[in-house]
Design a protein around this motif. Structure first.
Motif, short mmCIF file in Angstrom:
data_model
loop_
_atom_site.label_atom_id
_atom_site.label_comp_id
_atom_site.label_asym_id
_atom_site.label_seq_id
_atom_site.Cartn_x
_atom_site.Cartn_y
_atom_site.Cartn_z
N GLY A 36 0.83 -1.32 0.04
CA GLY A 36 0.03 -0.01 -0.01
C GLY A 36 0.90 1.24 0.00
O GLY A 36 2.04 1.22 -0.23
N ASN A 37 0.19 2.38 0.10
CA ASN A 37 0.90 3.73 0.19
C ASN A 37 1.70 3.85 1.52
O ASN A 37 0.99 3.62 2.66
CB ASN A 37 0.04 4.80 -0.10
N PRO A 38 2.88 4.42 1.54
CA PRO A 38 3.68 4.50 2.87
C PRO A 38 3.13 5.87 3.49
O PRO A 38 2.60 6.77 2.94
CB PRO A 38 4.99 4.81 2.32
N VAL A 39 3.58 5.74 4.79
CA VAL A 39 3.20 6.80 5.47
C VAL A 39 4.71 7.99 5.32
O VAL A 39 5.74 7.33 5.19
CB VAL A 39 3.45 6.64 7.23
N VAL A 40 4.50 9.08 5.19
CA VAL A 40 5.34 10.11 5.05
C VAL A 40 5.71 11.01 6.00
O VAL A 40 4.86 11.43 6.66
CB VAL A 40 4.80 11.12 3.55
N LEU A 41 7.16 11.19 5.99
CA LEU A 41 7.42 12.18 6.98
C LEU A 41 6.93 13.59 6.73
O LEU A 41 7.55 14.29 5.88
CB LEU A 41 9.18 12.27 7.27
N VAL A 42 6.21 14.30 7.27
CA VAL A 42 5.59 15.79 7.18
C VAL A 42 6.18 16.59 7.86
O VAL A 42 6.23 18.02 7.52
CB VAL A 42 4.22 15.74 6.99
N ASP A 43 6.98 16.44 8.93
CA ASP A 43 7.29 17.59 9.71
C ASP A 43 8.54 16.77 10.84
O ASP A 43 8.40 15.83 11.27
CB ASP A 43 6.37 17.95 10.63
N GLN A 44 9.51 17.66 11.18
CA GLN A 44 10.55 17.01 11.90
C GLN A 44 11.09 18.34 12.76
O GLN A 44 11.38 19.41 12.22
CB GLN A 44 11.81 16.46 11.37
N GLN A 45 11.12 18.15 14.04
CA GLN A 45 12.01 19.05 14.90
C GLN A 45 12.84 18.67 15.76
O GLN A 45 12.57 17.88 16.71
CB GLN A 45 10.58 19.66 15.74
N VAL A 46 14.18 18.80 15.38
CA VAL A 46 15.32 18.18 16.02
C VAL A 46 16.13 19.33 16.49
O VAL A 46 16.60 20.30 15.89
CB VAL A 46 16.16 17.30 15.08
N GLU A 47 16.43 19.37 17.87
CA GLU A 47 16.82 20.43 18.71
C GLU A 47 17.96 19.90 19.66
O GLU A 47 18.00 18.67 20.12
CB GLU A 47 15.81 21.01 19.52
N ILE A 48 19.10 20.58 19.55
CA ILE A 48 20.20 20.40 20.90
C ILE A 48 20.10 21.55 21.82
O ILE A 48 20.20 22.81 21.44
CB ILE A 48 21.53 20.38 20.12
N THR A 49 20.03 21.11 23.04
CA THR A 49 19.95 22.37 24.00
C THR A 49 20.89 21.90 25.15
O THR A 49 21.72 20.88 24.82
CB THR A 49 18.85 22.35 24.86
N GLY A 50 21.46 22.88 25.88
CA GLY A 50 22.45 22.81 26.86
C GLY A 50 23.83 23.52 26.26
O GLY A 50 23.92 24.14 25.13
#
Length: 200
Positions: A36-50
Motif C-alpha cells: 500500500g501507500n507509505p506513511v510520509v514524514l511531514v514534519d521534524q523538529q530536532v533540537e540540541i539544548t545545553g
C-alpha cells in the motif's frame, strides 16, 4: 506478524492475504502482501539544548540527518539519528547528555508522521587523573603511551588510541583503559588502566 514487520518501513496499511494448504501431508503457507501507500514524514523538529548546542560535532550530525521531509517514514533512520547524536555527545565529553524529548508520531489514517527530538547535552567533562594498576613496569614508562593529558576535554577516541598504543607495546597480555565514575561537581572523568604482563 507481517503487518507489524512492515511498520518500521513506513507501511501501516498493507493488504495481506494468507493461504494454508496441505499437500501429501506437508503444510504450505502462502502470504501475499501489497504494502500500500507509505506513511510520509511531514514534519521534524530536532533540537540540541545545553552548553554543547553549538558544538561542530553535533551540528554536523544534524546536517547529515537521514530524516527528510516528504520521504517515506523509516523508523531505522529516526533511531539512527538519535543514536548518532548521543554517541557524538558522549564521545566528546558530554557524558550526561540525554533526550528530554523523543517522539515519533504516526497517523496511519492520513499517512503522515512527525518526528520530535530534543537532546540536552549537559556540561562537558575533562580528563581527570589516571590510575595505573600494574606491578611490573615503572608508571612513568606506562604514561608515555597515554594519548591524552589530565585537564584536556574528554575524548573517547583518545582512550581508544591509548588502548591501541599499550597493546602494540607488547609489554602486556591484557590491557583495559576505562573511565571511572565521573565527578559531576568538578566535571572530570578519572581513568583507570589495568594491565597484566605479557608472558614474553
Amino acid at each position: 506478524e507481517a503487518r507489524a514487520a512492515l511498520r518500521p518501513f513506513g507501511y501501516y496499511d498493507p493488504k495481506i492475504e494468507t493461504e494454508l494448504t496441505q499437500v501429501e501431508g506437508v503444510w504450505h503457507a502462502r502470504i501475499a502482501i501489497a504494502p500500500g501507500n507509505p506513511v510520509v514524514l511531514v514534519d521534524q523538529q530536532v533540537e540540541i539544548t545545553g552548553s554543547g548546542r553549538d558544538e561542530p560535532f553535533l551540528t554536523q550530525v544534524l546536517a547529515n540527518s537521514p530524516l527528510r521531509i516528504g520521504a517515506r517514514l523509516s523508523h531505522a533512520d529516526y533511531d539512527r539519528l538519535k543514536g548518532e547524536l548521543l554517541r557524538a555527545a558522549a564521545a566528546n565529553g558530554y557524558l550526561d547528555a540525554l533526550f528530554t524529548r523523543g517522539d515519533l508520531q504516526v497517523d496511519p489514517a492520513t499517512r503522515e508522521a512527525r518526528a520530535f527530538v530534543t537532546l540536552e547535552t549537559g556540561q562537558r567533562y575533562r580528563f581527570g587523573p589516571t590510575t595505573i594498576t600494574q606491578d611490573f613496569l615503572r608508571p612513568g614508562l606506562v604514561k608515555r603511551y597515554l594519548r591524552y593529558q589530565e585537564g584536556e576535554w574528554f575524548d573517547a577516541g583518545a582512550l581508544l588510541r591509548t588502548q591501541f598504543a599499550l597493546d602494540d607495546s607488547q609489554y602486556f597480555a591484557v590491557v583495559e583503559v576505562l573511565p571511572e565514575e565521573r565527578d559531576r561537581e568538578r566535571l572530570v572523568a578519572p581513568i583507570r588502566i589495568t594491565a597484566q604482563p605479557s608472558k614474553r
